[in-house]
Design a protein around this motif. Structure first.
Motif, short mmCIF file in Angstrom:
data_model
loop_
_atom_site.label_atom_id
_atom_site.label_comp_id
_atom_site.label_asym_id
_atom_site.label_seq_id
_atom_site.Cartn_x
_atom_site.Cartn_y
_atom_site.Cartn_z
N TYR A 4 0.84 -1.20 0.00
CA TYR A 4 0.00 0.00 0.00
C TYR A 4 0.88 1.25 0.00
CZ TYR A 4 -3.46 3.41 1.52
OH TYR A 4 -4.28 4.52 1.59
N HIS A 5 1.92 1.24 0.81
CA HIS A 5 2.84 2.38 0.91
C HIS A 5 3.49 2.68 -0.44
CE1 HIS A 5 6.08 4.94 2.40
NE2 HIS A 5 6.95 4.08 1.87
N LYS A 6 3.95 1.64 -1.11
CA LYS A 6 4.62 1.84 -2.41
C LYS A 6 3.63 2.18 -3.51
CE LYS A 6 8.74 -0.92 -1.74
NZ LYS A 6 9.59 -1.95 -2.31
N LEU A 7 2.49 1.52 -3.53
CA LEU A 7 1.50 1.73 -4.58
C LEU A 7 0.96 3.16 -4.59
CD1 LEU A 7 -0.22 0.40 -6.84
CD2 LEU A 7 -1.89 -0.15 -5.07
N HIS A 8 0.63 3.67 -3.42
CA HIS A 8 0.03 5.00 -3.32
C HIS A 8 1.06 6.11 -3.16
CE1 HIS A 8 -4.04 3.44 -3.28
NE2 HIS A 8 -3.63 2.51 -2.44
N GLU A 9 2.32 5.74 -3.03
CA GLU A 9 3.41 6.70 -2.89
C GLU A 9 3.12 7.75 -1.83
OE1 GLU A 9 4.28 8.29 -6.75
OE2 GLU A 9 4.90 6.34 -7.54
N ILE A 10 2.75 7.27 -0.65
CA ILE A 10 2.47 8.16 0.47
C ILE A 10 3.59 8.02 1.50
CG2 ILE A 10 -0.02 8.13 0.12
CD1 ILE A 10 -0.24 6.13 2.41
N SER A 11 3.65 8.96 2.41
CA SER A 11 4.70 8.95 3.42
C SER A 11 4.50 7.80 4.41
CB SER A 11 4.70 10.28 4.19
OG SER A 11 3.56 10.36 5.02
N ARG A 12 5.54 7.51 5.13
CA ARG A 12 5.46 6.45 6.14
C ARG A 12 4.51 6.85 7.26
NH1 ARG A 12 11.58 4.00 6.45
NH2 ARG A 12 11.73 3.61 4.22
N LEU A 13 4.49 8.14 7.59
CA LEU A 13 3.57 8.63 8.62
C LEU A 13 2.13 8.45 8.18
CD1 LEU A 13 3.06 10.00 11.31
CD2 LEU A 13 3.27 12.20 10.14
N ASP A 14 1.82 8.81 6.94
CA ASP A 14 0.45 8.63 6.43
C ASP A 14 0.07 7.15 6.37
OD1 ASP A 14 0.07 11.35 6.17
OD2 ASP A 14 0.66 11.39 4.05
N THR A 15 1.03 6.31 6.05
CA THR A 15 0.78 4.86 6.05
C THR A 15 0.44 4.39 7.45
OG1 THR A 15 2.31 4.57 4.21
CG2 THR A 15 1.74 2.61 5.45
N ALA A 16 1.19 4.86 8.44
CA ALA A 16 0.94 4.49 9.84
C ALA A 16 -0.44 4.94 10.29
CB ALA A 16 2.01 5.08 10.73
N ILE A 17 -0.82 6.13 9.92
CA ILE A 17 -2.14 6.65 10.28
C ILE A 17 -3.23 5.82 9.61
CG2 ILE A 17 -3.69 8.63 10.02
CD1 ILE A 17 -1.15 10.41 10.36
N TYR A 18 -3.06 5.49 8.35
CA TYR A 18 -4.06 4.71 7.61
C TYR A 18 -4.28 3.34 8.26
CZ TYR A 18 -6.41 2.29 3.80
OH TYR A 18 -7.31 1.57 3.06
N PHE A 19 -3.19 2.66 8.65
CA PHE A 19 -3.30 1.32 9.22
C PHE A 19 -3.42 1.33 10.74
CE2 PHE A 19 -1.53 0.28 5.06
CZ PHE A 19 -2.33 -0.80 4.71
N LYS A 20 -3.41 2.52 11.34
CA LYS A 20 -3.56 2.69 12.79
C LYS A 20 -2.49 1.91 13.56
CE LYS A 20 -8.44 3.59 12.37
NZ LYS A 20 -9.80 3.17 12.64
N ILE A 21 -1.24 2.08 13.12
CA ILE A 21 -0.10 1.50 13.81
C ILE A 21 0.93 2.61 14.01
CG2 ILE A 21 -0.46 -0.85 12.96
CD1 ILE A 21 1.64 -0.38 10.85
N SER A 22 1.94 2.34 14.82
CA SER A 22 2.93 3.38 15.11
C SER A 22 3.84 3.60 13.90
CB SER A 22 3.76 2.99 16.33
OG SER A 22 4.63 1.94 16.00
N PRO A 23 4.28 4.84 13.72
CA PRO A 23 5.21 5.13 12.61
C PRO A 23 6.52 4.34 12.73
CG PRO A 23 4.28 7.16 13.47
CD PRO A 23 3.85 6.06 14.39
N SER A 24 6.97 4.08 13.96
CA SER A 24 8.20 3.31 14.13
C SER A 24 8.03 1.88 13.64
CB SER A 24 8.67 3.34 15.58
OG SER A 24 7.73 2.73 16.42
N GLN A 25 6.83 1.33 13.78
CA GLN A 25 6.57 -0.03 13.29
C GLN A 25 6.62 -0.05 11.76
OE1 GLN A 25 6.07 -2.91 15.38
NE2 GLN A 25 6.71 -3.68 13.41
N VAL A 26 6.04 0.97 11.14
CA VAL A 26 6.09 1.08 9.68
C VAL A 26 7.54 1.17 9.22
CG1 VAL A 26 5.49 2.51 7.69
CG2 VAL A 26 3.82 2.13 9.49
N ASN A 27 8.33 2.02 9.88
CA ASN A 27 9.75 2.16 9.52
C ASN A 27 10.48 0.84 9.67
OD1 ASN A 27 9.56 4.88 8.93
ND2 ASN A 27 9.99 5.48 11.04
N SER A 28 10.21 0.13 10.74
CA SER A 28 10.87 -1.15 10.99
C SER A 28 10.55 -2.17 9.90
CB SER A 28 10.45 -1.68 12.36
OG SER A 28 10.97 -2.95 12.59
N TRP A 29 9.27 -2.28 9.55
CA TRP A 29 8.87 -3.26 8.54
C TRP A 29 9.44 -2.90 7.17
CZ3 TRP A 29 3.04 -3.69 10.16
CH2 TRP A 29 2.94 -4.50 11.29
#
Length: 66
Positions: A4-29
């Motif tokens: 989803y992050h790559k397809l929509h070319e959105i920031s990691r923060l926006d990805t975290a907000i969309y999936f309701k997880i922490s930004p650090s978890q998005v960065n880690s994955w």
């Protein structure tokens, strides 16, 4: 989530907000995916591995008990 992050070319923060997880978890994955591929996203065992010496001692103790 990574797709989803790559397809929509959105920031990691926006990805975290969309999936309701922490930004650090998005960065880690994303880091683990970029460095290790899909295998890097698999669950890893937690905790300390058991020592063989303890297992052998237990077996010897049980054999002597009989």
């Amino acid at each position: 989530m990574i797709e989803y992050h790559k397809l929509h070319e959105i920031s990691r923060l926006d990805t975290a907000i969309y999936f309701k997880i922490s930004p650090s978890q998005v960065n880690s994955w994303i880091y683990r995916y970029n460095h290790y591929g899909v295998i890097g996203l698999r669950r890893r065992p937690r905790g300390r591995r058991p020592l063989m010496a303890k297992k052998k001692t237990l077996v010897n103790t049980l054999q002597n008990y009989k």
